[in-house]
Design an enzyme around this catalytic site. Structure first.
Site, short mmCIF file in Angstrom:
data_model
loop_
_atom_site.label_atom_id
_atom_site.label_comp_id
_atom_site.label_asym_id
_atom_site.label_seq_id
_atom_site.Cartn_x
_atom_site.Cartn_y
_atom_site.Cartn_z
N CYS A 2 39.85 -67.24 25.16
CA CYS A 2 41.09 -66.78 25.52
C CYS A 2 41.07 -66.61 27.08
O CYS A 2 40.16 -66.45 27.81
CB CYS A 2 41.29 -65.24 24.84
SG CYS A 2 41.03 -65.06 23.32
N ARG A 27 39.19 -72.66 29.09
CA ARG A 27 38.53 -71.68 28.42
C ARG A 27 38.70 -71.95 26.93
O ARG A 27 37.82 -71.50 26.03
CB ARG A 27 38.83 -70.22 28.67
CG ARG A 27 38.60 -69.79 30.31
CD ARG A 27 39.36 -68.59 30.61
NE ARG A 27 38.80 -67.44 29.86
CZ ARG A 27 37.89 -66.61 30.43
NH1 ARG A 27 37.25 -66.75 31.50
NH2 ARG A 27 37.39 -65.60 29.53
N TRP A 74 42.55 -67.79 21.76
CA TRP A 74 41.35 -68.55 20.84
C TRP A 74 41.02 -67.63 19.80
O TRP A 74 40.34 -66.71 19.56
CB TRP A 74 40.13 -68.78 21.80
CG TRP A 74 39.28 -69.79 21.46
CD1 TRP A 74 39.31 -71.29 21.62
CD2 TRP A 74 37.95 -69.61 20.42
NE1 TRP A 74 38.17 -71.71 21.07
CE2 TRP A 74 37.43 -70.90 20.50
CE3 TRP A 74 37.26 -68.37 19.91
CZ2 TRP A 74 36.21 -71.06 19.49
CZ3 TRP A 74 36.07 -68.60 19.29
CH2 TRP A 74 35.63 -69.81 19.20
N ASN A 100 41.41 -59.83 25.50
CA ASN A 100 40.29 -60.80 25.10
C ASN A 100 39.07 -60.07 24.36
O ASN A 100 38.99 -58.78 24.89
CB ASN A 100 39.69 -61.39 26.54
CG ASN A 100 40.57 -62.50 27.10
OD1 ASN A 100 42.02 -62.51 26.49
ND2 ASN A 100 40.31 -62.84 28.22
N GLY A 101 38.36 -60.43 23.70
CA GLY A 101 37.25 -59.85 23.20
C GLY A 101 37.64 -59.35 21.50
O GLY A 101 38.26 -60.03 21.04
N GLU A 482 19.82 -82.09 26.60
CA GLU A 482 20.95 -81.89 27.39
C GLU A 482 21.93 -83.15 27.32
O GLU A 482 23.13 -83.02 26.82
CB GLU A 482 20.88 -81.59 28.86
CG GLU A 482 22.10 -81.67 29.60
CD GLU A 482 23.25 -80.43 29.04
OE1 GLU A 482 22.83 -79.72 28.28
OE2 GLU A 482 24.14 -80.54 29.66
N LYS A 486 25.67 -83.33 25.23
CA LYS A 486 26.79 -83.65 26.28
C LYS A 486 27.48 -84.59 24.99
O LYS A 486 28.69 -84.44 25.11
CB LYS A 486 26.36 -84.26 27.37
CG LYS A 486 26.18 -83.77 28.46
CD LYS A 486 27.36 -82.74 29.11
CE LYS A 486 27.51 -81.42 28.48
NZ LYS A 486 26.67 -80.31 28.99
N GLU A 489 28.99 -82.94 22.03
CA GLU A 489 30.11 -81.95 22.37
C GLU A 489 31.48 -82.43 22.67
O GLU A 489 32.70 -81.77 22.26
CB GLU A 489 29.76 -80.72 23.26
CG GLU A 489 29.92 -81.16 24.69
CD GLU A 489 29.35 -79.97 25.59
OE1 GLU A 489 29.87 -78.90 25.54
OE2 GLU A 489 28.52 -80.23 26.46
N HIS A 505 6.60 -87.98 12.33
CA HIS A 505 6.28 -86.87 11.66
C HIS A 505 7.65 -86.63 10.79
O HIS A 505 7.95 -85.61 10.16
CB HIS A 505 6.10 -85.51 12.26
CG HIS A 505 4.70 -85.83 13.03
ND1 HIS A 505 3.61 -85.67 12.39
CD2 HIS A 505 4.47 -86.12 14.35
CE1 HIS A 505 2.54 -85.95 13.32
NE2 HIS A 505 3.09 -86.39 14.54
N LYS A 604 35.21 -72.79 27.13
CA LYS A 604 34.19 -72.75 28.43
C LYS A 604 33.32 -71.62 28.36
O LYS A 604 31.88 -71.63 28.59
CB LYS A 604 35.01 -72.92 29.45
CG LYS A 604 34.31 -73.00 30.65
CD LYS A 604 33.49 -74.15 30.87
CE LYS A 604 32.81 -74.43 32.22
NZ LYS A 604 31.82 -75.68 32.00
O1 M6R Z 1 28.26 -69.70 31.30
P1 M6R Z 1 27.12 -70.14 30.65
O2 M6R Z 1 26.22 -71.14 31.64
O3 M6R Z 1 26.23 -68.96 30.27
O4 M6R Z 1 27.24 -70.80 29.32
C1 M6R Z 1 26.49 -71.27 28.33
C2 M6R Z 1 27.03 -72.10 27.23
O5 M6R Z 1 27.87 -71.81 26.65
C3 M6R Z 1 27.29 -73.45 28.21
O6 M6R Z 1 26.28 -74.05 28.89
C4 M6R Z 1 27.79 -74.69 26.99
O7 M6R Z 1 26.44 -74.86 26.44
C5 M6R Z 1 28.29 -75.80 27.86
N1 M6R Z 1 29.52 -75.53 28.27
C6 M6R Z 1 28.36 -76.96 26.97
O8 M6R Z 1 28.58 -78.20 28.05
#
Ligand code: M6R
Length: 609
Positions: A2, A27, A74, A100-101, A482, A486, A489, A505, A604
């Protein structure tokens, strides 16, 4: 998740609100809307789907007025739909608000309001807030907001228009970010800084239960008891262009290309490159404290959690200090053993991730020493941690974290060097030689970016694959986590990371003809082991892509393709190895026609649980 914008000033507000919403689109959202006060009435315009749908509607039925609020939603309570989109109003149409929230007790409040005769049109908790404030309003806007705040449980950032107070926006928040922008002749509010950058860089970060009353000629702030308070302005030095896409097709690519500069900026904050030494005073622990440390806990989410996993490798190897790493959502409801004086570090790009904030508060509450690695000045985490080690990535707009991850790794690496030196595990000369190599890193990274065609070509042949397995050992395993995130996602290709030694295993049962295995093999002393693992998957039909630290024995025979990094000290390889992984994910997603910057179902900033 949001986005909120608000403007009151001398200009027509709709273009400003739309520009702000566009800046917050990263976001994540599924509908959008605005409320505008034209001096006589408050009018709403809402649309499901893309912001362009809202823009079209506003072109067809323009709303005039110089005071308004806007929102990208959102969905949490109720499906994404026109009726659930914000803004929402009370029955009397005296109030319009965006939120928001999550209001956790909204069902109880709703029942209470229904008994009083309120009629609801949406399924949202937000409409409950609008009706609640409407029912509490007896001619004094501030009192109504204060009274509502006392009744609401959960998290909220609210921007509210009252019919009786033209050209004024009331704002308040709890556990949800909100930033107020100040300029000569207008006031602004937004849930994140990029929406304000074209208009002002002088901002105030709202704290829990504070109220801001925005008028064109200034902003008044109040505490939760309704008493006036003074707040300090923060000047944001982010470049306006940094939050724009420029000539790049996607923010993600732009942000990957910004990594060499972000590397240099972050490095230079923490070391004197000229003197090849750490600025040791910036780091949280003195020599005595560092020597006395028994363990460090690091807590974070998503990509920041993956950075923590690498941080553990760096700190344990260089400083000999045990590090425990936890996912924030597990940590906060787990049985963490935290004693007063223990050190806990949180990592967060946004500084607003709900679970990470909860972990930080828990540690603060137990008298721990808290340290944050954070990218956003003024964010909740930056405000609440005892010590903040900032990353200098600049605004990150794409949902997929790239440059923020890299800069988190730099700060973790330098923290490891600082602890190592203070704990007597590394000499100043050894530290200097690492700094020297780090100073050369941006150029090495640039050469990888300049030679990206090879990665693009590989992606163009591999993008239809159904499963990708990233394997590695030690530092490479942490990086593989990581790399897999990437890819999954943004391309929606199923991908997993495994410790290469674990394959036998169980996981190796998944390998079949045509599986793609990316073997991260940058650690010389583990190379032979990695070569065996590559062979194991290759003979079972996998296509193997190997990433190595310079030329590497035994890899060519067991892989179908090899990407060699320029040779470097082994602990430094993640800084370069992550680039081809981010580029691979990017090109695979582009080939598949995915929405790279705004992947489905993702936001985001995860400001709710
Ligand atoms: O803002 P933050 O670093 O706390 O966010 C944590 C995760 O939501 C964030 O790293 C998320 O996994 C990435 N946007 C994915 O690419």
């Amino acid at each position: 998740m949001c986005g909120i914008v608000g403007y009151t000033g001398g200009e027509a507000c709709v273009p400003i609100l739309l520009e702000g919403l566009e800046a917050l689109a990263y976001r994540g959202y599924d509908s959008a809307g605005v409320a505008v006060f034209d001096g006589e009435k408050i009018s709403l315009c809402k649309a499901q789907g893309q912001l362009s749908n809202l823009s079209v509607l506003l072109r067809e039925q323009p709303l005039a007025g110089s005071c308004g609020i806007g929102h990208t939603r959102w969905a949490t309570h109720g499906e994404p739909s026109y009726v659930n989109a914000h803004p929402h109003m009370d029955d009397a149409k005296q109030i319009a608000l965006v939120h928001n929230g999550i209001i956790e007790n909204y069902q109880n409040l709703k029942q209470m309001l229904i008994q009083k005769g309120c009629e609801f049109v949406s399924e949202t908790d937000t409409e409950v807030v609008a009706q609640l404030i409407g029912s509490l309003y007896m001619g004094d806007c501030l009192s109504a907001v204060l009274a509502a705040m006392r009744l609401m449980e959960g998290s909220f950032a609210l921007s509210i228009l009252f019919y009786d107070e033209p050209r004024t926006i009331y704002c308040c928040c709890k556990d949800s970010p909100m930033v107020v922008g100040h300029s000569e002749s207008a006031s602004f509010v937004a849930s994140d800084i990029p929406a304000l950058l074209p208009y002002t860089r002088d901002v105030c970060f709202m704290e829990d239960k504070q109220i801001a009353v925005l008028r064109p000629d200034g902003v008044d702030y109040f505490n939760e008891f309704g008493l006036p308070i003074e707040k300090t302005l923060t000047h944001i030095d982010w470049d306006v262009e940094a939050a724009k896409k420029g000539n790049f097709e996607h923010f993600m690519m732009k942000e990957i290309f910004e990594e060499p500069v972000a590397f240099k900026k972050t490095l230079e904050q923490y070391v004197s490159v000229k003197e090849l030494r750490l600025k040791t005073d910036i780091f949280p622990w003195s020599q005595e404290e560092a020597a006395a440390l028994k363990k460090l806990s690091i807590v974070s989410c998503g990509t920041a959690y993956h950075a923590a996993l690498l941080g553990k490798k760096f700190i344990e190897r260089m400083a000999g200090l045990p590090v425990e790493v936890d996912i924030a959502s597990e940590f906060r409801y787990g049985d963490a053993v935290l004693e007063p004086g223990d050190s806990l570090m949180v990592i967060s790009q946004s500084g607003e991730t709900a679970d990470t904030i909860a972990a930080l508060r828990m540690a603060n509450g137990r008298g721990c020493r808290t340290v944050a690695i954070c990218n956003v000045i003024g964010s909740t985490i930056a405000r609440e941690a005892e010590t903040v080690l900032f990353t200098y990535a600049g605004p990150e707009i794409a949902v997929a974290a790239t440059k923020s991850y890299l800069t988190q790794l730099i700060v973790l690496y330098l923290t490891a060097l600082d602890l190592a030196q203070k704990r007597g595990r590394m000499s100043a000369e050894a530290v200097a030689s690492r700094i020297l190599e780090m100073a050369a890193m941006p150029e090495r990274m640039q050469r990888i970016l300049d030679n990206r065609e090879r990665i693009q070509y590989f992606a163009s042949r591999a993008f239809s694959v159904k499963h990708v397995f990233f394997i590695g050992r030690g530092i490479d395993h942490a990086l593989a986590m990581e790399a897999a995130l990437k890819l999954k996602e943004i391309s929606y290709i199923h991908s997993e990371a495994y410790a290469a030694g674990e394959l036998k295993h169980g996981t190796i049962a998944l390998i079949e003809e045509g599986s793609l295995v990316v073997a991260l093999a940058t650690q010389p002393e583990l190379l032979k082991k990695m070569a065996s693992n590559m062979e194991e998957v290759r003979v079972r039909g996998a296509r193997v892509l190997a990433v190595t630290n310079g030329p590497a024995d035994g890899v060519a025979a067991n892989s179908h393709e090899q990407w060699e990094l320029e040779p470097m000290e082994e602990t430094l390889t993640p800084f370069c190895a992550i680039l081809p992984m981010q580029l691979l994910a990017y090109y695979m997603a582009v080939q598949k026609g995915c929405s790279v910057d705004r992947p489905r179902n993702l936001a985001k900033s995860v400001t709710v649980e």
